[in-house]
Design an enzyme around this catalytic site. Sequence first.
Site, PDB file in Angstrom:
ATOM      1  N   HIS A   5       1.006  -1.425  -0.012  1.00 19.41           N
ATOM      2  CA  HIS A   5      -0.130   0.150  -0.122  1.00 19.41           C
ATOM      3  C   HIS A   5       0.817   1.339   0.104  1.00 19.41           C
ATOM      4  O   HIS A   5       2.106   1.292   0.599  1.00 19.41           O
ATOM      5  CB  HIS A   5      -0.896   0.172   1.244  1.00 19.41           C
ATOM      6  CG  HIS A   5      -0.212   0.284   2.601  1.00 19.41           C
ATOM      7  ND1 HIS A   5       0.110  -0.946   3.362  1.00 19.41           N
ATOM      8  CD2 HIS A   5       0.202   1.248   3.249  1.00 19.41           C
ATOM      9  CE1 HIS A   5       0.564  -0.640   4.451  1.00 19.41           C
ATOM     10  NE2 HIS A   5       0.784   0.825   4.263  1.00 19.41           N
ATOM     11  N   GLU A  61      -3.672   3.655   1.937  1.00 17.83           N
ATOM     12  CA  GLU A  61      -3.868   3.519   3.380  1.00 17.83           C
ATOM     13  C   GLU A  61      -4.197   5.120   3.775  1.00 17.83           C
ATOM     14  O   GLU A  61      -3.176   5.825   3.660  1.00 17.83           O
ATOM     15  CB  GLU A  61      -2.707   3.159   4.031  1.00 17.83           C
ATOM     16  CG  GLU A  61      -2.931   3.391   5.745  1.00 17.83           C
ATOM     17  CD  GLU A  61      -1.573   3.117   6.342  1.00 17.83           C
ATOM     18  OE1 GLU A  61      -1.525   3.880   7.469  1.00 17.83           O
ATOM     19  OE2 GLU A  61      -0.947   2.047   6.173  1.00 17.83           O
ATOM     20  N   ASN A  65      -4.801  11.479  11.760  1.00 19.73           N
ATOM     21  CA  ASN A  65      -4.625  11.628  13.133  1.00 19.73           C
ATOM     22  C   ASN A  65      -5.655  12.522  13.886  1.00 19.73           C
ATOM     23  O   ASN A  65      -6.074  13.532  13.106  1.00 19.73           O
ATOM     24  CB  ASN A  65      -3.236  12.231  13.292  1.00 19.73           C
ATOM     25  CG  ASN A  65      -2.117  11.151  12.489  1.00 19.73           C
ATOM     26  OD1 ASN A  65      -2.059  10.089  13.123  1.00 19.73           O
ATOM     27  ND2 ASN A  65      -1.143  11.703  11.980  1.00 19.73           N
ATOM     28  N   HIS A  79       2.832  11.021  -6.610  1.00 15.39           N
ATOM     29  CA  HIS A  79       1.604  10.719  -6.985  1.00 15.39           C
ATOM     30  C   HIS A  79       1.059   9.500  -6.837  1.00 15.39           C
ATOM     31  O   HIS A  79       2.272   8.523  -6.778  1.00 15.39           O
ATOM     32  CB  HIS A  79       1.206  11.402  -8.430  1.00 15.39           C
ATOM     33  CG  HIS A  79       2.128  10.630  -9.440  1.00 15.39           C
ATOM     34  ND1 HIS A  79       3.256  10.982  -9.963  1.00 15.39           N
ATOM     35  CD2 HIS A  79       1.746   9.480 -10.085  1.00 15.39           C
ATOM     36  CE1 HIS A  79       3.757  10.146 -10.725  1.00 15.39           C
ATOM     37  NE2 HIS A  79       2.709   9.247 -10.980  1.00 15.39           N
ATOM     38  N   GLU A 122      -2.427  10.610 -10.831  1.00 12.17           N
ATOM     39  CA  GLU A 122      -2.538  10.393 -12.126  1.00 12.17           C
ATOM     40  C   GLU A 122      -3.320   9.313 -12.524  1.00 12.17           C
ATOM     41  O   GLU A 122      -3.464   8.211 -12.172  1.00 12.17           O
ATOM     42  CB  GLU A 122      -0.965   9.871 -12.546  1.00 12.17           C
ATOM     43  CG  GLU A 122      -0.696   9.672 -13.868  1.00 12.17           C
ATOM     44  CD  GLU A 122       0.661   9.181 -14.411  1.00 12.17           C
ATOM     45  OE1 GLU A 122       0.934   9.687 -15.566  1.00 12.17           O
ATOM     46  OE2 GLU A 122       1.308   8.670 -13.562  1.00 12.17           O
TER      47      GLU A 122
END
Length: 145
Positions: A5, A61, A65, A79, A122
Amino acid sequence: MRYLHTMVRVSDLESALNFYCAKLGLKEVRRTENEKGRFTLVFLAAPDDRDAQGDRSPMVELTWNWDPENYSGGRNFGHLAYAVKDIYALCEKLAAAGVTIHRPPRDGHMAFIRSPDGISIELLQEGRVLPPREPWISMPNTGSW
Protein backbone atom coordinates in the site's frame (compact mmCIF):
# COMPACT_ATOMS: atom_id res chain seq x y z
CA MET A 1 8.14 -9.28 -2.58
CA ARG A 2 4.78 -7.70 -3.40
CA TYR A 3 3.44 -4.19 -3.22
CA LEU A 4 1.17 -3.60 -0.22
CA HIS A 5 0.00 0.00 0.00
CA THR A 6 0.80 3.69 -0.11
CA MET A 7 0.08 5.69 3.04
CA VAL A 8 -1.37 9.19 2.72
CA ARG A 9 -2.05 11.38 5.76
CA VAL A 10 -5.40 13.18 5.57
CA SER A 11 -6.63 16.13 7.58
CA ASP A 12 -10.37 15.39 7.23
CA LEU A 13 -11.30 11.71 6.97
CA GLU A 14 -14.86 12.25 5.72
CA SER A 15 -13.71 14.66 3.00
CA ALA A 16 -10.96 12.23 1.97
CA LEU A 17 -13.38 9.27 1.85
CA ASN A 18 -15.85 11.33 -0.19
CA PHE A 19 -13.08 12.09 -2.68
CA TYR A 20 -11.42 8.66 -2.91
CA CYS A 21 -14.62 6.54 -2.68
CA ALA A 22 -17.65 8.56 -3.83
CA LYS A 23 -15.86 10.51 -6.56
CA LEU A 24 -12.83 8.44 -7.63
CA GLY A 25 -14.52 5.07 -7.06
CA LEU A 26 -12.16 3.27 -4.66
CA LYS A 27 -13.68 0.78 -2.20
CA GLU A 28 -12.99 0.53 1.52
CA VAL A 29 -11.28 -2.79 2.31
CA ARG A 30 -10.75 -2.42 6.05
CA ARG A 31 -10.58 0.13 8.84
CA THR A 32 -8.65 0.24 12.12
CA GLU A 33 -9.27 2.73 14.90
CA ASN A 34 -6.56 3.06 17.53
CA GLU A 35 -7.82 4.98 20.57
CA LYS A 36 -4.49 4.80 22.42
CA GLY A 37 -2.57 6.13 19.41
CA ARG A 38 -5.42 8.50 18.50
CA PHE A 39 -5.56 7.63 14.80
CA THR A 40 -7.72 5.83 12.23
CA LEU A 41 -6.41 3.83 9.27
CA VAL A 42 -8.67 3.20 6.28
CA PHE A 43 -7.45 0.91 3.49
CA LEU A 44 -8.89 1.45 0.00
CA ALA A 45 -8.54 -0.53 -3.23
CA ALA A 46 -9.52 0.07 -6.83
CA PRO A 47 -12.56 -2.07 -7.72
CA ASP A 48 -10.78 -4.04 -10.46
CA ASP A 49 -7.81 -4.78 -8.17
CA ARG A 50 -10.09 -5.77 -5.32
CA ASP A 51 -12.11 -8.16 -7.50
CA ALA A 52 -9.03 -9.77 -9.01
CA GLN A 53 -6.82 -9.98 -5.93
CA GLY A 54 -9.08 -9.80 -2.87
CA ASP A 55 -7.19 -8.81 0.27
CA ARG A 56 -3.88 -9.00 -1.62
CA SER A 57 -4.76 -6.02 -3.81
CA PRO A 58 -2.57 -2.90 -3.82
CA MET A 59 -4.12 -0.31 -1.54
CA VAL A 60 -4.07 3.28 -0.42
CA GLU A 61 -3.92 3.66 3.36
CA LEU A 62 -5.57 6.86 4.56
CA THR A 63 -4.11 7.80 7.94
CA TRP A 64 -6.18 10.25 9.95
CA ASN A 65 -4.58 11.51 13.16
CA TRP A 66 -7.33 12.59 15.53
CA ASP A 67 -5.35 15.56 16.86
CA PRO A 68 -5.32 18.37 14.28
CA GLU A 69 -2.19 18.67 12.16
CA ASN A 70 -1.41 20.90 9.20
CA TYR A 71 -0.10 18.89 6.25
CA SER A 72 1.59 20.68 3.38
CA GLY A 73 3.70 19.78 0.40
CA GLY A 74 1.53 17.03 -1.08
CA ARG A 75 3.54 17.36 -4.28
CA ASN A 76 6.69 16.21 -2.41
CA PHE A 77 4.97 12.86 -2.06
CA GLY A 78 4.85 12.32 -5.81
CA HIS A 79 1.58 10.82 -6.94
CA LEU A 80 -0.74 7.85 -6.93
CA ALA A 81 -1.47 6.35 -10.35
CA TYR A 82 -4.53 4.43 -11.54
CA ALA A 83 -5.31 2.82 -14.89
CA VAL A 84 -8.87 3.69 -15.91
CA LYS A 85 -11.25 2.17 -18.48
CA ASP A 86 -12.35 5.51 -20.01
CA ILE A 87 -10.31 8.57 -19.06
CA TYR A 88 -12.79 10.97 -20.64
CA ALA A 89 -15.80 9.52 -18.82
CA LEU A 90 -14.00 9.55 -15.46
CA CYS A 91 -12.75 13.11 -15.92
CA GLU A 92 -16.27 14.23 -16.87
CA LYS A 93 -17.65 12.53 -13.73
CA LEU A 94 -14.96 14.07 -11.53
CA ALA A 95 -15.43 17.56 -12.99
CA ALA A 96 -19.21 17.29 -12.49
CA ALA A 97 -18.50 16.41 -8.85
CA GLY A 98 -16.43 19.58 -8.41
CA VAL A 99 -12.95 18.05 -8.80
CA THR A 100 -10.49 20.25 -10.72
CA ILE A 101 -8.77 18.45 -13.58
CA HIS A 102 -5.31 20.02 -13.21
CA ARG A 103 -3.86 18.31 -16.27
CA PRO A 104 -6.70 17.50 -18.67
CA PRO A 105 -6.53 14.33 -20.81
CA ARG A 106 -5.77 16.27 -24.00
CA ASP A 107 -3.90 13.28 -25.42
CA GLY A 108 -6.55 10.67 -24.53
CA HIS A 109 -3.98 9.05 -22.28
CA MET A 110 -3.17 10.96 -19.09
CA ALA A 111 -4.78 13.36 -16.61
CA PHE A 112 -3.91 14.65 -13.15
CA ILE A 113 -6.18 15.62 -10.26
CA ARG A 114 -5.54 16.34 -6.58
CA SER A 115 -7.15 15.04 -3.41
CA PRO A 116 -8.53 17.47 -0.79
CA ASP A 117 -5.14 17.14 0.97
CA GLY A 118 -3.16 18.06 -2.16
CA ILE A 119 -2.04 14.55 -3.14
CA SER A 120 -1.43 14.39 -6.88
CA ILE A 121 -3.26 11.53 -8.64
CA GLU A 122 -2.37 10.42 -12.16
CA LEU A 123 -5.11 8.82 -14.24
CA LEU A 124 -3.88 6.74 -17.20
CA GLN A 125 -6.05 5.34 -19.98
CA GLU A 126 -5.96 1.55 -19.82
CA GLY A 127 -5.04 -0.14 -23.09
CA ARG A 128 -5.08 1.90 -26.26
CA VAL A 129 -4.96 5.68 -26.06
CA LEU A 130 -8.32 7.29 -26.88
CA PRO A 131 -8.48 9.74 -29.80
CA PRO A 132 -8.03 13.36 -28.61
CA ARG A 133 -11.33 15.25 -28.33
CA GLU A 134 -12.94 18.40 -27.02
CA PRO A 135 -13.38 19.93 -24.56
CA TRP A 136 -10.16 18.34 -23.32
CA ILE A 137 -7.92 19.30 -26.28
CA SER A 138 -8.46 23.03 -25.66
CA MET A 139 -8.32 22.89 -21.87
CA PRO A 140 -5.19 24.38 -20.26
CA ASN A 141 -3.41 23.01 -17.23
CA THR A 142 -4.60 24.41 -13.91
CA GLY A 143 -2.25 24.95 -10.97
CA SER A 144 0.37 22.31 -10.31
CA TRP A 145 -0.05 18.60 -10.71
